[in-house]
Design an enzyme around this catalytic site. Structure first.
Site, PDB file in Angstrom:
ATOM      1  N   LYS A  49       0.848  -1.199   0.000  1.00  0.00           N
ATOM      2  CA  LYS A  49       0.000   0.000   0.000  1.00  0.00           C
ATOM      3  C   LYS A  49       0.880   1.245   0.000  1.00  0.00           C
ATOM      4  CE  LYS A  49      -4.057   1.895   2.449  1.00  0.00           C
ATOM      5  NZ  LYS A  49      -4.940   1.759   3.634  1.00  0.00           N
ATOM      6  N   SER A  74      -9.841   1.932   2.426  1.00  0.00           N
ATOM      7  CA  SER A  74      -8.966   2.651   1.545  1.00  0.00           C
ATOM      8  C   SER A  74      -7.980   1.775   0.777  1.00  0.00           C
ATOM      9  CB  SER A  74      -8.174   3.693   2.353  1.00  0.00           C
ATOM     10  OG  SER A  74      -7.369   3.064   3.333  1.00  0.00           O
ATOM     11  N   SER A  82     -10.039  -0.402   6.711  1.00  0.00           N
ATOM     12  CA  SER A  82      -9.418  -0.365   5.379  1.00  0.00           C
ATOM     13  C   SER A  82      -8.621  -1.598   4.962  1.00  0.00           C
ATOM     14  CB  SER A  82      -8.518   0.855   5.253  1.00  0.00           C
ATOM     15  OG  SER A  82      -9.320   2.003   5.106  1.00  0.00           O
TER      16      SER A  82
END
Ligand code: GLN
Length: 497
Positions: free
Chosen positions: A80, A155, A179
């Site tokens: 990420k 997210s 997330s």
């Protein structure tokens, strides 16, 4: 020859260790898969081809020299874009950090590299991890591999989509309110939010420091556990890092048994807003747990009703403070610096140009909630609710070993459906947020496809802080039973793209 991109991380590591395939071959297969499908999926913001191949070559050299390889050496991973990576851009999905190349590695990045994990690149995300759909990314949305017109969660939608489209067998997410778990749920993958403090936040761009937690994502429970053990552990560079041994998550994933366990069903996670097919799959999962020998009890957590409201005061408050460092003077974007303007004006223009609407909304909300005169009414009350939620969990865990619930009230919604409705977006985290507020551990794993839309449904398992191993023990048992029932892993039903 087997398609190397369809293997689990555990199987890939075994083949590399035995010399059946090289780490370079594995990396090349995944880079080719990225080339073939990521134009459609948009899981990656940046692919680090050279870095990945260099790391793979290093693993192959180590093996050739007869050195012992770690359990995930040579296995590719999608990271990420919230973790700093020396020499590789880190944007947090924001224009304000566009082009920024960090001078240091996050502790998590360093641990991955030391373990010989091959970082393929950085994945798309909602700007500063604020969102549930990845639509808040300044670089465009990511598609859900099950249906590219739908969201992959957020997210961390880039990481979940990379897993579900077989671009990487491992990924990293961060979970402030859901997330990791919500993207896992809507893509038919596995994601774990470890106990708060289990994975270092050093080098992880801060959103809401008392809630943020990095964690492992993969396609199987065992792979998730193997990654968990690589990234967790005490870090003196993070003052909130737990200085205690990591729970034995890999052993628990290998054991996979629920016999004699007491499992609580949270009564409050049901009712209005929950999709019928989600509840159907959840009810079947509870039945399965009973068949596997667990004792099922109903549990009430009355304060959970206020979790979302408390979260949307605490998270924006902390974000308004954390994001003050993006002032256009130190790093990243600088707008309007033409020699005629003051530092304050440059800062204001930079923040205006660099932050998207959701980030601005939260900075304004948080600044308001923390302002004198309102602090007690908003932030203070939210902190009290947080304590009540923690007490609900404590009471529940006095009676049961783990709790279960649906991970999300609905399956993946269409891109655009909630983009202009922040309140509807926030509801995606109804079941995940309480664990962030209390700091305990939780997992999402696939429990089937909703009959009405054929999209994945996630089962959430929640364990007390520092009992992360229970997630894996229960998760592995559920995964094995479902895989046997379906005759194959759920992801095999996803379109091949
Ligand atoms: N969707 C939640 C939010 O927008 C949670 C995000 C997260 O866990 N990073 O804040």
């Amino acid at each position: 020859m087997t398609d190397l991109t369809r293997l689990t991380a555990a199987a890939t590591a075994e083949r590399i260790a035995s010399g059946e395939v090289s780490a370079v071959q594995v990396a090349e297969a995944h880079l080719a898969r990225i080339d073939a499908v990521d134009e459609k999926v948009h899981a990656f913001l940046h692919v680090d081809r050279e870095g990945a191949l260099a790391q793979a070559r290093a693993v192959d050299a180590k093996r050739a020299a007869g050195e012992e390889l770690g359990p995930l050496a040579g296995v590719p991973l999608a990271l990420k874009d919230i973790f700093t990576t020396v020499g590789v851009p880190t944007t947090v999905g924001s224009k304000i950090l566009e082009g920024w190349i960090p001078p240091y590695d996050a502790t998590l990045t360093r641990r991955l590299k030391e373990a010989g994990v091959v970082i393929l690149g950085k994945t798309n995300m909602d700007e500063f991890a604020m969102g549930s759909s990845t639509e808040n990314s300044a670089y465009g949305p990511t598609g859900n591999p099950w249906d590219l017109t739908r969201i992959p969660g957020g997210s961390g939608g880039g990481s979940s989509a990379a897993l579900a489209s077989f671009q990487a067998p491992l990924a990293i997410g961060t979970d402030t309110g859901g997330s990791i778990r919500q993207p896992a749920a809507v893509t038919g993958t596995v994601g774990v939010k470890p106990t708060y403090g289990a994975v270092s936040r050093y080098g992880m761009v801060a959103f809401s420091s008392s809630l943020d937690q990095g964690g492992p994502c993969a396609r199987t429970v065992l792979d998730t556990a193997l990654l968990h053990e690589v990234i967790a552990g005490h870090d003196p560079l993070d003052s909130t890092s737990i200085d205690a041994p990591v729970p034995p998550v890999v052993a628990a994933a290998r054991a996979g048994d629920v016999k004699g366990m007491r499992i609580g069903v949270v009564k409050e996670f049901a009712g209005e807003g929950y999709q019928a097919g989600v509840m159907q799959r959840f009810t079947e999962s509870v039945e399965l747990l009973r068949e596997l020998g667990a004792e099922i009890v109903e549990v009430s957590c009355p304060s959970f009703e206020y979790a979302l409201a408390a979260y949307y005061l605490i998270a924006p408050s902390e974000c308004s403070s954390n994001l003050a460092r993006f002032d256009g003077l130190r790093y990243g974007l600088r707008a309007g610096d033409d020699g005629t303007r003051s530092a304050e004006e440059v800062t204001a223009l930079t923040r205006e140009a660099g932050f998207g609407p959701e980030v601005k909304r939260r900075v304004i909300l948080g600044t308001y909630a923390l302002s004198s005169g309102y602090y007690d009414a908003y932030y203070g009350s939210a902190q009290k609710v947080r304590t009540l939620i923690t007490q609900d969990f404590q009471r529940a865990f006095g009676d049961v070993d783990v709790l279960v619930s649906p991970t999300t009230p609905t399956t993946a919604f269409p891109i655009g459906e909630r983009a202009d409705d922040p309140m509807a977006m926030y509801l995606a985290d109804l079941c995940t947020i309480p664990s962030n507020l209390a700091g305990n551990a939780a997992m999402s794993l696939p429990c089937g496809l909703a009959p009405e839309d054929g999209l994945p449904v996630g089962l959430q398992i929640i364990a007390p802080a520092m009992a992360d191993d229970r997630l894996y023990r229960v998760g592995a048992a559920v995964e094995a039973a479902f895989t046997a029932r379906w005759g194959h892993p759920l992801l095999e039903e996803a379109p091949t793209l």
